[in-house]
Design a protein around this motif. Structure first.
Motif, PDB file in Angstrom:
ATOM      1  N   VAL A 180       0.849  -1.193   0.000  1.00  0.00           N
ATOM      2  CA  VAL A 180       0.000   0.000   0.000  1.00  0.00           C
ATOM      3  C   VAL A 180       0.882   1.239   0.000  1.00  0.00           C
ATOM      4  CG1 VAL A 180      -1.943  -1.110   1.200  1.00  0.00           C
ATOM      5  CG2 VAL A 180      -0.147   0.027   2.522  1.00  0.00           C
ATOM      6  N   GLU A 181       0.277   2.365  -0.304  1.00  0.00           N
ATOM      7  CA  GLU A 181       1.000   3.640  -0.328  1.00  0.00           C
ATOM      8  C   GLU A 181       0.566   4.568   0.797  1.00  0.00           C
ATOM      9  OE1 GLU A 181       3.449   4.541  -2.387  1.00  0.00           O
ATOM     10  OE2 GLU A 181       3.398   2.710  -3.602  1.00  0.00           O
ATOM     11  N   THR A 182      -0.635   4.345   1.351  1.00  0.00           N
ATOM     12  CA  THR A 182      -1.180   5.264   2.341  1.00  0.00           C
ATOM     13  C   THR A 182      -1.775   4.505   3.527  1.00  0.00           C
ATOM     14  OG1 THR A 182      -3.397   5.315   1.374  1.00  0.00           O
ATOM     15  CG2 THR A 182      -1.771   6.883   0.499  1.00  0.00           C
ATOM     16  N   MET A 183      -1.946   5.205   4.642  1.00  0.00           N
ATOM     17  CA  MET A 183      -2.553   4.584   5.811  1.00  0.00           C
ATOM     18  C   MET A 183      -4.036   4.263   5.612  1.00  0.00           C
ATOM     19  SD  MET A 183      -1.899   3.324   8.771  1.00  0.00           S
ATOM     20  CE  MET A 183      -0.354   4.049   9.372  1.00  0.00           C
ATOM     21  N   PRO A 184      -4.817   5.126   4.938  1.00  0.00           N
ATOM     22  CA  PRO A 184      -6.216   4.740   4.705  1.00  0.00           C
ATOM     23  C   PRO A 184      -6.344   3.416   3.962  1.00  0.00           C
ATOM     24  CG  PRO A 184      -5.961   7.083   4.306  1.00  0.00           C
ATOM     25  CD  PRO A 184      -4.567   6.530   4.520  1.00  0.00           C
ATOM     26  N   ALA A 185      -5.500   3.213   2.960  1.00  0.00           N
ATOM     27  CA  ALA A 185      -5.538   1.941   2.224  1.00  0.00           C
ATOM     28  C   ALA A 185      -5.125   0.791   3.128  1.00  0.00           C
ATOM     29  CB  ALA A 185      -4.621   2.015   1.011  1.00  0.00           C
ATOM     30  N   ALA A 186      -4.128   1.031   3.982  1.00  0.00           N
ATOM     31  CA  ALA A 186      -3.652  -0.011   4.895  1.00  0.00           C
ATOM     32  C   ALA A 186      -4.742  -0.427   5.871  1.00  0.00           C
ATOM     33  CB  ALA A 186      -2.429   0.489   5.652  1.00  0.00           C
ATOM     34  N   ILE A 187      -5.423   0.542   6.469  1.00  0.00           N
ATOM     35  CA  ILE A 187      -6.489   0.253   7.429  1.00  0.00           C
ATOM     36  C   ILE A 187      -7.639  -0.481   6.755  1.00  0.00           C
ATOM     37  CG2 ILE A 187      -8.310   1.316   8.820  1.00  0.00           C
ATOM     38  CD1 ILE A 187      -5.763   1.346  10.313  1.00  0.00           C
ATOM     39  N   ASP A 188      -7.987  -0.044   5.551  1.00  0.00           N
ATOM     40  CA  ASP A 188      -9.097  -0.666   4.828  1.00  0.00           C
ATOM     41  C   ASP A 188      -8.809  -2.143   4.565  1.00  0.00           C
ATOM     42  OD1 ASP A 188     -11.644  -0.451   3.355  1.00  0.00           O
ATOM     43  OD2 ASP A 188     -10.397  -0.834   1.594  1.00  0.00           O
ATOM     44  N   HIS A 189      -7.629  -2.438   4.054  1.00  0.00           N
ATOM     45  CA  HIS A 189      -7.252  -3.826   3.774  1.00  0.00           C
ATOM     46  C   HIS A 189      -7.173  -4.636   5.074  1.00  0.00           C
ATOM     47  CE1 HIS A 189      -6.518  -3.787  -0.529  1.00  0.00           C
ATOM     48  NE2 HIS A 189      -5.797  -2.678  -0.419  1.00  0.00           N
ATOM     49  N   ALA A 190      -6.527  -4.074   6.085  1.00  0.00           N
ATOM     50  CA  ALA A 190      -6.316  -4.802   7.341  1.00  0.00           C
ATOM     51  C   ALA A 190      -7.641  -5.149   8.001  1.00  0.00           C
ATOM     52  CB  ALA A 190      -5.453  -3.971   8.283  1.00  0.00           C
ATOM     53  N   ALA A 216      10.494  -0.268  10.937  1.00  0.00           N
ATOM     54  CA  ALA A 216      11.253   0.686  10.128  1.00  0.00           C
ATOM     55  C   ALA A 216      10.801   2.104  10.483  1.00  0.00           C
ATOM     56  CB  ALA A 216      11.035   0.425   8.638  1.00  0.00           C
ATOM     57  N   PRO A 217      11.678   3.096  10.280  1.00  0.00           N
ATOM     58  CA  PRO A 217      11.275   4.488  10.514  1.00  0.00           C
ATOM     59  C   PRO A 217      10.177   4.916   9.548  1.00  0.00           C
ATOM     60  CG  PRO A 217      13.658   4.268  10.424  1.00  0.00           C
ATOM     61  CD  PRO A 217      13.103   2.973   9.940  1.00  0.00           C
ATOM     62  N   SER A 218       9.589   6.068   9.808  1.00  0.00           N
ATOM     63  CA  SER A 218       8.407   6.512   9.067  1.00  0.00           C
ATOM     64  C   SER A 218       8.721   7.429   7.885  1.00  0.00           C
ATOM     65  CB  SER A 218       7.473   7.254  10.030  1.00  0.00           C
ATOM     66  OG  SER A 218       8.179   8.333  10.630  1.00  0.00           O
ATOM     67  N   PHE A 219       9.932   7.962   7.848  1.00  0.00           N
ATOM     68  CA  PHE A 219      10.247   9.029   6.893  1.00  0.00           C
ATOM     69  C   PHE A 219       9.956   8.614   5.453  1.00  0.00           C
ATOM     70  CE2 PHE A 219      13.409   9.205  10.408  1.00  0.00           C
ATOM     71  CZ  PHE A 219      12.752  10.192  11.125  1.00  0.00           C
ATOM     72  N   GLY A 220       9.371   9.558   4.698  1.00  0.00           N
ATOM     73  CA  GLY A 220       9.013   9.297   3.314  1.00  0.00           C
ATOM     74  C   GLY A 220       7.511   9.286   3.162  1.00  0.00           C
ATOM     75  N   THR A 221       6.888   8.222   3.608  1.00  0.00           N
ATOM     76  CA  THR A 221       5.433   8.111   3.524  1.00  0.00           C
ATOM     77  C   THR A 221       4.748   8.989   4.564  1.00  0.00           C
ATOM     78  OG1 THR A 221       5.688   5.824   2.777  1.00  0.00           O
ATOM     79  CG2 THR A 221       3.509   6.472   3.537  1.00  0.00           C
ATOM     80  N   PHE A 222       5.389   9.153   5.732  1.00  0.00           N
ATOM     81  CA  PHE A 222       4.805   9.925   6.825  1.00  0.00           C
ATOM     82  C   PHE A 222       5.792  10.991   7.295  1.00  0.00           C
ATOM     83  CE2 PHE A 222       3.211   5.593   6.925  1.00  0.00           C
ATOM     84  CZ  PHE A 222       1.843   5.798   6.850  1.00  0.00           C
ATOM     85  N   LYS A 223       5.266  11.977   8.026  1.00  0.00           N
ATOM     86  CA  LYS A 223       6.116  13.040   8.549  1.00  0.00           C
ATOM     87  C   LYS A 223       7.082  12.499   9.593  1.00  0.00           C
ATOM     88  CE  LYS A 223       5.854  17.453  11.018  1.00  0.00           C
ATOM     89  NZ  LYS A 223       4.935  18.459  11.634  1.00  0.00           N
ATOM     90  N   ASP A 224       6.566  11.681  10.520  1.00  0.00           N
ATOM     91  CA  ASP A 224       7.374  11.057  11.560  1.00  0.00           C
ATOM     92  C   ASP A 224       6.560   9.929  12.185  1.00  0.00           C
ATOM     93  OD1 ASP A 224       5.523  12.365  13.238  1.00  0.00           O
ATOM     94  OD2 ASP A 224       6.902  14.007  13.651  1.00  0.00           O
ATOM     95  N   TYR A 225       7.096   9.270  13.214  1.00  0.00           N
ATOM     96  CA  TYR A 225       6.384   8.143  13.817  1.00  0.00           C
ATOM     97  C   TYR A 225       5.068   8.573  14.444  1.00  0.00           C
ATOM     98  CZ  TYR A 225       7.604   9.529  18.593  1.00  0.00           C
ATOM     99  OH  TYR A 225       7.696  10.210  19.775  1.00  0.00           O
ATOM    100  N   GLN A 226       5.014   9.817  14.942  1.00  0.00           N
ATOM    101  CA  GLN A 226       3.773  10.308  15.548  1.00  0.00           C
ATOM    102  C   GLN A 226       2.688  10.479  14.498  1.00  0.00           C
ATOM    103  OE1 GLN A 226       5.656  13.737  17.618  1.00  0.00           O
ATOM    104  NE2 GLN A 226       4.688  12.934  19.469  1.00  0.00           N
ATOM    105  N   ASP A 227       3.063  11.050  13.359  1.00  0.00           N
ATOM    106  CA  ASP A 227       2.106  11.206  12.265  1.00  0.00           C
ATOM    107  C   ASP A 227       1.587   9.846  11.827  1.00  0.00           C
ATOM    108  OD1 ASP A 227       0.700  12.331  10.037  1.00  0.00           O
ATOM    109  OD2 ASP A 227       2.403  11.813   8.752  1.00  0.00           O
ATOM    110  N   ARG A 228       2.488   8.879  11.679  1.00  0.00           N
ATOM    111  CA  ARG A 228       2.093   7.528  11.284  1.00  0.00           C
ATOM    112  C   ARG A 228       1.123   6.925  12.305  1.00  0.00           C
ATOM    113  NH1 ARG A 228       7.008   3.601  10.207  1.00  0.00           N
ATOM    114  NH2 ARG A 228       7.418   4.069  12.401  1.00  0.00           N
TER     115      ARG A 228
END
Length: 242
Positions: A180-190, A216-228
């Motif tokens: 997946v590329e985004t958290m909404p897609a991840a939650i939907d599938h999960a 793994a760290p969050s950088f790239g897809t997310f701002k930081d671990y808190q954002d993720r």
């Protein structure tokens, strides 16, 4: 526990589950675990490793001549830290846990081991620090993780590590991998996978768990671990509106 001799003014004391048994024997009662099952049923934080984590607090209380039973009561009230195996919500008998601070394979492996075998749908992947994902793969196989939702760029490498380990062990364990590329897609599938898992195991008492423990760290897809983690929390809590 290994300490360097002379590195501080305090006393050096090793500890293990045997230490806890000794403390419980002295107190005449269970302190932070169920006496028969040896599981941390009385702790608010999940994971058998948290029994070990709690022992130093009891030892410090003992060294300070405090009541160890009272210290154990305080330990049992500890709800844990945000982003560290943080319970979020239960939706449709599916529990969601935010472990966004698990940015190493070892931390994610410990998180997986905190739940019953065959119960976890895992969200993993993130920034590539070029570390081995074998500890994560070992836990995925040992605890029969049924599906893994994978974030880039390490998602593909996590998948290959797991597949290679399964092949080398000649294991029959089948795992569903979903990039997946985004958290909404991840939650939907999960959530959908967890619902299917719940229906498949309808006669069992073990409930499915959707676990964000990225390894793994969050950088790239997310701002930081808190954002993720915050995205995971918000979307998991909003599922009941769908």
């Amino acid at each position: 526990v290994r300490c360097v001799e002379g590195s501080g003014a305090g006393n050096i004391q090793a500890f293990s589950l045997n230490t806890l048994a000794e403390l419980e024997s002295q107190a005449g009662q269970a302190l932070i675990r169920d006496w028969k099952s040896n599981e941390p049923e009385s702790l608010l934080v999940v994971g058998s490793h948290n029994i070990i984590n709690a022992i130093p607090a009891l030892l410090v209380a003992q060294q300070l001549d405090l009541d160890v039973v009272d210290a154990a009561k305080a330990v049992r009230q500890f709800t844990g830290l945000p982003y560290r195996l943080q319970y979020v919500v239960t939706q449709d008998d599916i529990a969601f846990y935010n472990d966004s601070l698990a940015t190493t394979p070892e931390a994610a492996a410990a998180a997986i081991a905190s739940f019953p075998k065959g119960s976890v749908v895992l969200l993993a992947g993130g920034h590539d620090r070029h570390v081995s994902f074998e500890p994560l793969a070992q836990a995925v196989i040992e605890y029969a993780v049924s599906a893994i939702i994978l974030f880039p760029p390490t998602g593909s490498r996590i998948q290959k590590t797991i597949e290679d380990l399964i092949a080398s062990k000649h294991a029959s364990h089948s795992i569903q991998f979903i990039p997946v590329e985004t958290m909404p897609a991840a939650i939907d599938h999960a959530f959908k996978i967890a619902q299917t898992l719940k229906e498949k195991n309808a006669t069992e008492t073990t409930k499915p768990v959707v676990l964000l423990s990225p390894a793994a760290p969050s950088f790239g897809t997310f701002k930081d671990y808190q954002d993720r983690g915050d995205q995971f929390i918000r979307l998991a809590q909003d599922l009941h509106f769908k």
